[in-house]
Design a protein around this motif. Structure first.
Motif, PDB file in Angstrom:
ATOM      1  N   GLU A 142       0.843  -1.204   0.000  1.00 14.98           N
ATOM      2  CA  GLU A 142       0.000   0.000   0.000  1.00 14.98           C
ATOM      3  C   GLU A 142       0.874   1.248   0.000  1.00 14.98           C
ATOM      4  OE1 GLU A 142      -4.047   1.744   0.825  1.00 14.98           O
ATOM      5  OE2 GLU A 142      -3.370  -0.253   0.260  1.00 14.98           O
ATOM      6  N   THR A 143       0.482   2.266  -0.755  1.00 14.47           N
ATOM      7  CA  THR A 143       1.254   3.507  -0.820  1.00 14.47           C
ATOM      8  C   THR A 143       1.079   4.317   0.454  1.00 14.47           C
ATOM      9  OG1 THR A 143       1.073   3.614  -3.230  1.00 14.47           O
ATOM     10  CG2 THR A 143       1.620   5.652  -2.082  1.00 14.47           C
ATOM     11  N   LEU A 144       2.186   4.739   1.023  1.00 14.10           N
ATOM     12  CA  LEU A 144       2.205   5.615   2.189  1.00 14.10           C
ATOM     13  C   LEU A 144       2.338   7.055   1.708  1.00 14.10           C
ATOM     14  CD1 LEU A 144       2.543   6.099   5.314  1.00 14.10           C
ATOM     15  CD2 LEU A 144       5.009   5.851   4.910  1.00 14.10           C
ATOM     16  N   HIS A 145       1.407   7.917   2.136  1.00 16.63           N
ATOM     17  CA  HIS A 145       1.419   9.331   1.742  1.00 16.63           C
ATOM     18  C   HIS A 145       1.883  10.197   2.905  1.00 16.63           C
ATOM     19  CE1 HIS A 145      -0.887   8.619  -2.026  1.00 16.63           C
ATOM     20  NE2 HIS A 145      -1.363   7.595  -1.325  1.00 16.63           N
ATOM     21  N   HIS A 190       8.707  -0.047   9.164  1.00 12.53           N
ATOM     22  CA  HIS A 190       8.418  -1.369   8.589  1.00 12.53           C
ATOM     23  C   HIS A 190       8.011  -1.250   7.115  1.00 12.53           C
ATOM     24  CE1 HIS A 190       8.784  -2.591  12.677  1.00 12.53           C
ATOM     25  NE2 HIS A 190       7.628  -2.085  13.052  1.00 12.53           N
ATOM     26  N   LEU A 191       8.691  -0.358   6.402  1.00 14.03           N
ATOM     27  CA  LEU A 191       8.349  -0.084   5.004  1.00 14.03           C
ATOM     28  C   LEU A 191       8.973  -1.123   4.066  1.00 14.03           C
ATOM     29  CD1 LEU A 191       8.775   3.793   5.117  1.00 14.03           C
ATOM     30  CD2 LEU A 191       6.718   2.431   5.539  1.00 14.03           C
ATOM     31  N   LYS A 192       8.417  -1.189   2.877  1.00 12.04           N
ATOM     32  CA  LYS A 192       8.818  -2.186   1.895  1.00 12.04           C
ATOM     33  C   LYS A 192      10.182  -1.845   1.297  1.00 12.04           C
ATOM     34  CE  LYS A 192       7.025  -4.457  -2.286  1.00 12.04           C
ATOM     35  NZ  LYS A 192       5.916  -4.437  -3.285  1.00 12.04           N
ATOM     36  N   ARG A 193      10.991  -2.863   1.130  1.00 12.54           N
ATOM     37  CA  ARG A 193      12.325  -2.678   0.582  1.00 12.54           C
ATOM     38  C   ARG A 193      12.283  -2.070  -0.819  1.00 12.54           C
ATOM     39  NH1 ARG A 193      16.575  -7.485  -1.134  1.00 12.54           N
ATOM     40  NH2 ARG A 193      18.450  -6.184  -1.206  1.00 12.54           N
ATOM     41  N   GLY A 194      13.102  -1.041  -1.022  1.00 17.24           N
ATOM     42  CA  GLY A 194      13.219  -0.411  -2.323  1.00 17.24           C
ATOM     43  C   GLY A 194      12.072   0.496  -2.716  1.00 17.24           C
ATOM     44  N   SER A 195      11.157   0.771  -1.770  1.00 19.35           N
ATOM     45  CA  SER A 195       9.970   1.549  -2.135  1.00 19.35           C
ATOM     46  C   SER A 195      10.052   3.022  -1.744  1.00 19.35           C
ATOM     47  CB  SER A 195       8.726   0.942  -1.476  1.00 19.35           C
ATOM     48  OG  SER A 195       8.724   1.175  -0.070  1.00 19.35           O
ATOM     49  N   ILE A 196      11.050   3.406  -0.959  1.00 13.29           N
ATOM     50  CA  ILE A 196      11.116   4.778  -0.453  1.00 13.29           C
ATOM     51  C   ILE A 196      11.471   5.735  -1.591  1.00 13.29           C
ATOM     52  CG2 ILE A 196      12.313   6.336   1.127  1.00 13.29           C
ATOM     53  CD1 ILE A 196      12.541   4.012   3.084  1.00 13.29           C
ATOM     54  N   ARG A 197      10.645   6.773  -1.737  1.00 11.99           N
ATOM     55  CA  ARG A 197      10.759   7.681  -2.883  1.00 11.99           C
ATOM     56  C   ARG A 197      11.341   9.044  -2.518  1.00 11.99           C
ATOM     57  NH1 ARG A 197       4.701   6.817  -5.535  1.00 11.99           N
ATOM     58  NH2 ARG A 197       4.535   4.568  -5.088  1.00 11.99           N
ATOM     59  N   ALA A 211       6.458   6.137   0.247  1.00 14.71           N
ATOM     60  CA  ALA A 211       6.990   4.773   0.214  1.00 14.71           C
ATOM     61  C   ALA A 211       5.815   3.807   0.127  1.00 14.71           C
ATOM     62  CB  ALA A 211       7.829   4.512   1.472  1.00 14.71           C
ATOM     63  N   GLU A 212       6.092   2.527   0.362  1.00 16.34           N
ATOM     64  CA  GLU A 212       5.048   1.507   0.416  1.00 16.34           C
ATOM     65  C   GLU A 212       5.171   0.719   1.722  1.00 16.34           C
ATOM     66  OE1 GLU A 212       5.257  -0.932  -3.064  1.00 16.34           O
ATOM     67  OE2 GLU A 212       5.064   0.766  -4.439  1.00 16.34           O
ATOM     68  N   ILE A 213       4.048   0.196   2.189  1.00 15.13           N
ATOM     69  CA  ILE A 213       4.028  -0.564   3.430  1.00 15.13           C
ATOM     70  C   ILE A 213       4.636  -1.946   3.196  1.00 15.13           C
ATOM     71  CG2 ILE A 213       2.605  -1.404   5.335  1.00 15.13           C
ATOM     72  CD1 ILE A 213       2.607   1.655   4.903  1.00 15.13           C
ATOM     73  N   GLY A 214       5.518  -2.367   4.089  1.00 14.66           N
ATOM     74  CA  GLY A 214       6.160  -3.667   3.965  1.00 14.66           C
ATOM     75  C   GLY A 214       6.151  -4.445   5.270  1.00 14.66           C
ATOM     76  N   ASN A 215       7.205  -5.242   5.460  1.00 16.50           N
ATOM     77  CA  ASN A 215       7.305  -6.060   6.670  1.00 16.50           C
ATOM     78  C   ASN A 215       8.764  -6.216   7.071  1.00 16.50           C
ATOM     79  OD1 ASN A 215       5.944  -7.622   8.704  1.00 16.50           O
ATOM     80  ND2 ASN A 215       6.806  -9.467   7.775  1.00 16.50           N
TER      81      ASN A 215
END
Length: 258
Positions: A142-145, A190-197, A211-215
């Protein structure tokens, strides 16, 4: 029964069962009441005295219920920002300033943090009770705003997303973004790997994708961990003017129901 309704982790099965449960309990109670013998005068005389044990149990759960309810009303300084997720129904696994509703954070420096998952159409945060695939969790990817206008203070990226049920205690925050907003720091982990913008020093606007939500990190399953500090002191977060605690539900990032 009130405590189970208020503080049960309903999203592991279905959040909607939270409202079915009291009705089923009431039906069973009405059906069984005549069989307890309390409906006749002799039984009322025999059981009229309240034992110390009964009184203690009643007092204990009265206090616990009061703590759960109070956790929806923050004490001390709070920061009001936008809810950072956009589309769907979101559920608070734990949050608030009480150890009853926020057991994993209450004794840490991040004691007012909120952990958020997303519900599917069945009111579960995943396809099953404990699926093994990250993609089975509704919030994964999921996209984090950005919850406010501010400046990126620091980020971490590159850590792997753990298989569900296998947290990594080293670098427990996992991948994260720290956003400076109104002299406070908002920590999202706990954000998704490689998703931070975004990068440190970058100025962002409210609603901008971050970014995107990860684990990643010390996380049993995908979720958003969000908290706020000011002068290295934990402060409460209000999202769109409301304080979230365990079992709070946010629909489409606009309306909050406690």
């Amino acid at each position: 029964m009130a405590f189970v309704f208020l503080a049960g982790s309903w999203a592991f099965t279905s959040y909607y069962l939270r409202y079915v449960f009291p009705g089923l309990f009431a039906v069973v109670a009405v059906f069984l009441y005549p069989r307890t013998g309390r409906g006749n005068s002799k039984a009322r005389t025999r059981f009229s005295g309240i034992t110390v044990l009964r009184a203690s149990v009643f007092l204990l759960f009265s206090v616990l219920n009061a703590l759960v309810i109070a956790s929806h009303y923050p004490s001390g300084e709070t920061l009001d920002v936008d809810f950072p997720l956009r589309s769907g129904t979101y559920y608070v696994l734990q949050g608030g300033g009480s150890a009853v509703t926020n057991p994993f954070h209450a004794l840490s420096s991040d004691r007012k943090a909120v952990d958020i998952v997303k519900l599917n159409r069945f009111g579960n945060r995943a396809d099953g009770i404990a699926p093994r695939a990250l993609s089975a969790y509704e919030i994964f990817g999921e996209t984090l705003h950005s919850p406010c206008e501010g400046r990126i203070d620091r980020v971490r990226d590159g850590l792997l997303d753990n298989p569900p049920g296998h947290p990594v205690t080293e670098q427990s925050e996992g991948n994260y973004v720290v956003l400076r907003c109104d002299e406070a720091d908002i920590f999202m982990a706990h954000l998704k790997r490689g998703s931070i913008r975004v990068a440190p020093g970058e100025v962002v606007t409210a609603g901008q994708p971050l970014a995107e939500i990860g684990n990643s990190g010390n996380s049993l399953e995908p979720h958003l961990h969000i908290s706020a500090t000011k002068n290295d002191r934990a402060i409460g977060l209000q999202l769109n003017g409301r304080s979230l605690s365990m079992n709070s539900v946010v629909r489409r990032g606009e309306e909050v129901h406690n």
